[in-house]
Scaffold this active site. Sequence first.
Site, PDB file in Angstrom:
ATOM      1  N   LEU A 115       0.573  -1.100   0.065  1.00 45.02           N
ATOM      2  CA  LEU A 115      -0.148  -0.219   0.183  1.00 45.02           C
ATOM      3  C   LEU A 115       1.095   1.072  -0.301  1.00 45.02           C
ATOM      4  CD1 LEU A 115      -3.466   1.314   1.679  1.00 45.02           C
ATOM      5  CD2 LEU A 115      -0.822   2.318   3.052  1.00 45.02           C
ATOM      6  N   HIS A 116       0.471   2.491  -0.753  1.00 46.02           N
ATOM      7  CA  HIS A 116       1.116   3.556  -0.545  1.00 46.02           C
ATOM      8  C   HIS A 116      -0.169   4.125  -0.957  1.00 46.02           C
ATOM      9  CE1 HIS A 116       1.972   1.409  -4.547  1.00 46.02           C
ATOM     10  NE2 HIS A 116       1.569   2.655  -5.173  1.00 46.02           N
TER      11      HIS A 116
END
Length: 186
Positions: free
Chosen positions: A143-144
């Site tokens: 995730l980012h």
Amino acid sequence: MSDPVVEEPLEQDGAGQPDGFRRLWMPHRMAYLKGENRATGDSPEECPFCRAPKLADADTLIVARGTCVFTVLNLYPYNSGHLMVCPYRHVADYTELDPAETAELAGHTKLAMTALRAASGAQGFNIGMNMGGVAGAGIAAHLHQHVVPRWGGDANFMPVIGHTKVLPQLLGETRQLLADGWKAAG
């Protein structure tokens, strides 16, 4: 990375019709577009977001570190100053974050906006996450959150007509400005 090559308009020699336009060629971008040498991030060992915090900030373009997340410049930015807020933990989906990670991700996003306004006069932002490859995530396994600064007129003729993005500063210089702005914001 090689410098862009600018060519003068071609005369009619079988290579195309002359049209009076100069061409700006960025052949090194083709490796990114084809996905060459790009980690999928499927495992922590091959994930660039897991490797980056183990190295020096200037080498990996990390702007700021927190307890649960870090903020890094995007290596392939949409705009100058394009940041990503990443949890240290290798997690793919926003719903998998624990409360501390969720809170710090939100806090880093706010600090990123403050630092970008101070360092570059950003007038607006695109902020978001692409969950999964089908949603456009380049590294779906980690995730980012993207924080993309925007300015009036930043979608001018270069990206719209020329399909070329002009970044006015080297990534290392941008990282230093934002790291300094981050310290002032925090």
